[in-house]
Motif scaffolding. Sequence first.
Motif, PDB file in Angstrom:
ATOM      1  N   GLY A 151       8.445  10.552   4.513  1.00 26.57           N
ATOM      2  CA  GLY A 151       8.632  11.619   5.489  1.00 26.57           C
ATOM      3  C   GLY A 151       8.007  11.303   6.838  1.00 26.57           C
ATOM      4  N   ASN A 152       7.657  12.359   7.558  1.00 27.01           N
ATOM      5  CA  ASN A 152       7.056  12.251   8.886  1.00 27.01           C
ATOM      6  C   ASN A 152       5.717  12.974   8.903  1.00 27.01           C
ATOM      7  OD1 ASN A 152      10.182  12.178   9.248  1.00 27.01           O
ATOM      8  ND2 ASN A 152       9.388  11.271  11.131  1.00 27.01           N
ATOM      9  N   PRO A 153       4.690  12.418   8.269  1.00 29.03           N
ATOM     10  CA  PRO A 153       3.388  13.085   8.254  1.00 29.03           C
ATOM     11  C   PRO A 153       2.750  13.090   9.641  1.00 29.03           C
ATOM     12  CG  PRO A 153       3.210  10.899   7.289  1.00 29.03           C
ATOM     13  CD  PRO A 153       4.671  11.139   7.534  1.00 29.03           C
ATOM     14  N   GLN A 154       1.957  14.104   9.892  1.00 30.54           N
ATOM     15  CA  GLN A 154       1.342  14.256  11.208  1.00 30.54           C
ATOM     16  C   GLN A 154       0.324  13.156  11.491  1.00 30.54           C
ATOM     17  OE1 GLN A 154      -0.462  18.081  11.743  1.00 30.54           O
ATOM     18  NE2 GLN A 154      -0.883  17.781  13.922  1.00 30.54           N
ATOM     19  N   ARG A 155      -0.336  12.653  10.453  1.00 34.62           N
ATOM     20  CA  ARG A 155      -1.359  11.623  10.668  1.00 34.62           C
ATOM     21  C   ARG A 155      -0.763  10.288  11.095  1.00 34.62           C
ATOM     22  NH1 ARG A 155      -6.532  12.388   9.272  1.00 34.62           N
ATOM     23  NH2 ARG A 155      -7.072  14.292   8.142  1.00 34.62           N
ATOM     24  N   LEU A 156       0.491  10.053  10.770  1.00 30.04           N
ATOM     25  CA  LEU A 156       1.134   8.807  11.170  1.00 30.04           C
ATOM     26  C   LEU A 156       1.724   9.006  12.566  1.00 30.04           C
ATOM     27  CD1 LEU A 156       1.768   5.937  10.089  1.00 30.04           C
ATOM     28  CD2 LEU A 156       4.005   6.801   9.434  1.00 30.04           C
ATOM     29  N   ASP A 157       0.844   9.077  13.551  1.00 33.40           N
ATOM     30  CA  ASP A 157       1.281   9.335  14.920  1.00 33.40           C
ATOM     31  C   ASP A 157       1.297   8.039  15.711  1.00 33.40           C
ATOM     32  OD1 ASP A 157      -1.400   8.821  15.066  1.00 33.40           O
ATOM     33  OD2 ASP A 157      -1.975  10.778  15.874  1.00 33.40           O
ATOM     34  N   ILE A 213       0.853  -1.194   0.000  1.00 30.94           N
ATOM     35  CA  ILE A 213       0.000   0.000   0.000  1.00 30.94           C
ATOM     36  C   ILE A 213       0.886   1.240   0.000  1.00 30.94           C
ATOM     37  CG2 ILE A 213      -1.872   1.201   1.200  1.00 30.94           C
ATOM     38  CD1 ILE A 213      -2.329  -1.527   2.678  1.00 30.94           C
ATOM     39  N   GLY A 214       0.522   2.224  -0.779  1.00 30.51           N
ATOM     40  CA  GLY A 214       1.257   3.483  -0.817  1.00 30.51           C
ATOM     41  C   GLY A 214       0.407   4.580  -1.422  1.00 30.51           C
ATOM     42  N   THR A 215       0.856   5.795  -1.243  1.00 31.50           N
ATOM     43  CA  THR A 215       0.169   6.929  -1.848  1.00 31.50           C
ATOM     44  C   THR A 215       0.704   7.165  -3.255  1.00 31.50           C
ATOM     45  OG1 THR A 215       1.777   8.481  -0.909  1.00 31.50           O
ATOM     46  CG2 THR A 215      -0.184   8.000   0.408  1.00 31.50           C
ATOM     47  N   SER A 216      -0.019   7.991  -4.011  1.00 27.80           N
ATOM     48  CA  SER A 216       0.432   8.300  -5.368  1.00 27.80           C
ATOM     49  C   SER A 216       1.815   8.939  -5.351  1.00 27.80           C
ATOM     50  CB  SER A 216      -0.579   9.234  -6.036  1.00 27.80           C
ATOM     51  OG  SER A 216      -1.868   8.647  -6.068  1.00 27.80           O
ATOM     52  N   GLU A 217       2.089   9.744  -4.348  1.00 28.17           N
ATOM     53  CA  GLU A 217       3.395  10.400  -4.238  1.00 28.17           C
ATOM     54  C   GLU A 217       4.517   9.373  -4.111  1.00 28.17           C
ATOM     55  OE1 GLU A 217       5.710  13.553  -1.274  1.00 28.17           O
ATOM     56  OE2 GLU A 217       3.884  12.529  -0.631  1.00 28.17           O
ATOM     57  N   ALA A 275      -4.621   0.068   5.065  1.00 36.70           N
ATOM     58  CA  ALA A 275      -3.665  -0.750   5.815  1.00 36.70           C
ATOM     59  C   ALA A 275      -4.310  -1.354   7.061  1.00 36.70           C
ATOM     60  CB  ALA A 275      -2.455   0.093   6.200  1.00 36.70           C
ATOM     61  N   GLU A 276      -5.118  -0.572   7.763  1.00 36.15           N
ATOM     62  CA  GLU A 276      -5.777  -1.095   8.958  1.00 36.15           C
ATOM     63  C   GLU A 276      -6.751  -2.209   8.618  1.00 36.15           C
ATOM     64  OE1 GLU A 276      -7.539   1.830  11.453  1.00 36.15           O
ATOM     65  OE2 GLU A 276      -5.806   3.154  11.391  1.00 36.15           O
ATOM     66  N   GLU A 277      -7.496  -2.057   7.529  1.00 37.54           N
ATOM     67  CA  GLU A 277      -8.441  -3.099   7.140  1.00 37.54           C
ATOM     68  C   GLU A 277      -7.717  -4.341   6.645  1.00 37.54           C
ATOM     69  OE1 GLU A 277     -11.784  -3.013   7.540  1.00 37.54           O
ATOM     70  OE2 GLU A 277     -11.340  -1.164   8.639  1.00 37.54           O
ATOM     71  N   ALA A 278      -6.615  -4.148   5.915  1.00 40.61           N
ATOM     72  CA  ALA A 278      -5.886  -5.292   5.373  1.00 40.61           C
ATOM     73  C   ALA A 278      -5.114  -6.026   6.465  1.00 40.61           C
ATOM     74  CB  ALA A 278      -4.931  -4.835   4.283  1.00 40.61           C
ATOM     75  N   PRO A 331      -4.975   7.924  -3.049  1.00 38.56           N
ATOM     76  CA  PRO A 331      -4.702   9.334  -3.366  1.00 38.56           C
ATOM     77  C   PRO A 331      -4.202  10.133  -2.175  1.00 38.56           C
ATOM     78  CG  PRO A 331      -7.069   8.938  -3.220  1.00 38.56           C
ATOM     79  CD  PRO A 331      -6.405   7.597  -3.109  1.00 38.56           C
ATOM     80  N   ARG A 332      -4.605   9.747  -0.956  1.00 39.84           N
ATOM     81  CA  ARG A 332      -4.223  10.507   0.240  1.00 39.84           C
ATOM     82  C   ARG A 332      -3.689   9.559   1.304  1.00 39.84           C
ATOM     83  NH1 ARG A 332      -9.449  13.404   2.166  1.00 39.84           N
ATOM     84  NH2 ARG A 332     -10.168  11.230   1.910  1.00 39.84           N
ATOM     85  N   LEU A 333      -2.954  10.127   2.251  1.00 37.64           N
ATOM     86  CA  LEU A 333      -2.386   9.329   3.327  1.00 37.64           C
ATOM     87  C   LEU A 333      -3.475   8.731   4.199  1.00 37.64           C
ATOM     88  CD1 LEU A 333      -0.043   8.265   5.024  1.00 37.64           C
ATOM     89  CD2 LEU A 333       0.008  10.471   6.204  1.00 37.64           C
ATOM     90  N   VAL A 334      -4.544   9.483   4.463  1.00 41.00           N
ATOM     91  CA  VAL A 334      -5.614   8.967   5.308  1.00 41.00           C
ATOM     92  C   VAL A 334      -6.257   7.742   4.673  1.00 41.00           C
ATOM     93  CG1 VAL A 334      -7.315  10.555   4.298  1.00 41.00           C
ATOM     94  CG2 VAL A 334      -7.697   9.605   6.586  1.00 41.00           C
ATOM     95  N   ASP A 335      -6.353   7.726   3.347  1.00 39.99           N
ATOM     96  CA  ASP A 335      -6.909   6.556   2.660  1.00 39.99           C
ATOM     97  C   ASP A 335      -5.950   5.366   2.762  1.00 39.99           C
ATOM     98  OD1 ASP A 335      -9.130   8.087   1.815  1.00 39.99           O
ATOM     99  OD2 ASP A 335      -7.958   8.879   0.147  1.00 39.99           O
ATOM    100  N   ALA A 336      -4.641   5.620   2.621  1.00 36.87           N
ATOM    101  CA  ALA A 336      -3.663   4.542   2.723  1.00 36.87           C
ATOM    102  C   ALA A 336      -3.674   3.924   4.123  1.00 36.87           C
ATOM    103  CB  ALA A 336      -2.272   5.059   2.373  1.00 36.87           C
TER     104      ALA A 336
END
Length: 347
Positions: free
Chosen positions: A179-185, A118-122, A161-164, A152-157
């Motif tokens: 990087g170090n996104p804020q949502r990955l806390d 799983i990954g984002t488009s970036e 991941a949680e469901e898988a 498309p977005r980190l929140v979707d990834a």
Amino acid sequence: MAMTAVARETVFALRRQIAKIEGTLPERLQAPAGAPLDADTGSDLTIVRRGLAAALPDAFLPIGIERLDAALSGGLPKAALTEIHGLETRDAGAVAGFALSIVSLILNQAQGLPILWIGTSEIFHEAGFPFARGLHASFGIEPQQLLFSEAPRLVDALWIAEEAARMTALAAVILEIRGNPQRLDLTATRRLHARAQGAGRPVFLLRQAAEPEPTAAPVRLIVASAPAVPRETVAGPLAGSIGHPAFTISIGKSRTALPGQFTLEWNPDERRFDERRGEERSRASNEWAENPVPVVSLSRDRKDPAAASGEILAFPAAGSSAAISSTARDQPSPGQRAAHRGPRRAG
């Protein structure tokens, strides 16, 4: 200041309480006979080592390197979140290669089950996708065994991941983040770790150009590429050849191991890791120091391209006879034409 026996026992009691909170069991190991004494107390040194409280014999995935597996108390945990870091963007290939090597080891035990990446488009735009033909040749992975999910977005990834991670129909889940996104806390990684523990499947968090930060993963490995050594033959190393891909593995975080560094080579023929030690590591370092920049060999049966000219201070007006003759004179002959001027041809 000397540490009294009461203070020492207090420290051990606090470590035991912390271990209970973390779900680990502290174990006191006395230093071996003949070990140096503590300069303050005059007694033998006591080592406190923490391991999983009730680890089953098959709770770990052995990497196959005795020293590294011993440092990790048996290998990478199968039912847990594991971080694999690349400190720079250019390390993304090494991180992916090491992750695919681990996947190859997993599929030896869980044949028939696919892997979800799983990954984002970036992420996929920056580092690309693994080459399908190379999956089988280098890792023994069939293309249909490796599934990709581009969000498309980190929140979707993170949601995917949680469901898988709770699905037992997958051999493992790989989540690649940049990087170090804020949502990955800490909360997000705790959820991933809990899903992995519930399903009994590993979840690997691949991080590009990321700084270490607090997460729920019990193990964090920092991966970088290492220089390859020449291929070994009966007559010795084959000069000018490129050996197996190599990785520098550093233990950045572990509940059972101190920080350490290992140089591993992946053997694509036998699908296993080998540790590079001593003379091989020194030889690779010396060769890298002599040639720090990759060099492309010249095309066969061609001369060296003409050296680059200096700065042009003045030139005649376009269309003049002097300009035409000068231009024709400065063009290299067909045998001297630079390699990058023409299209690349296979073979």
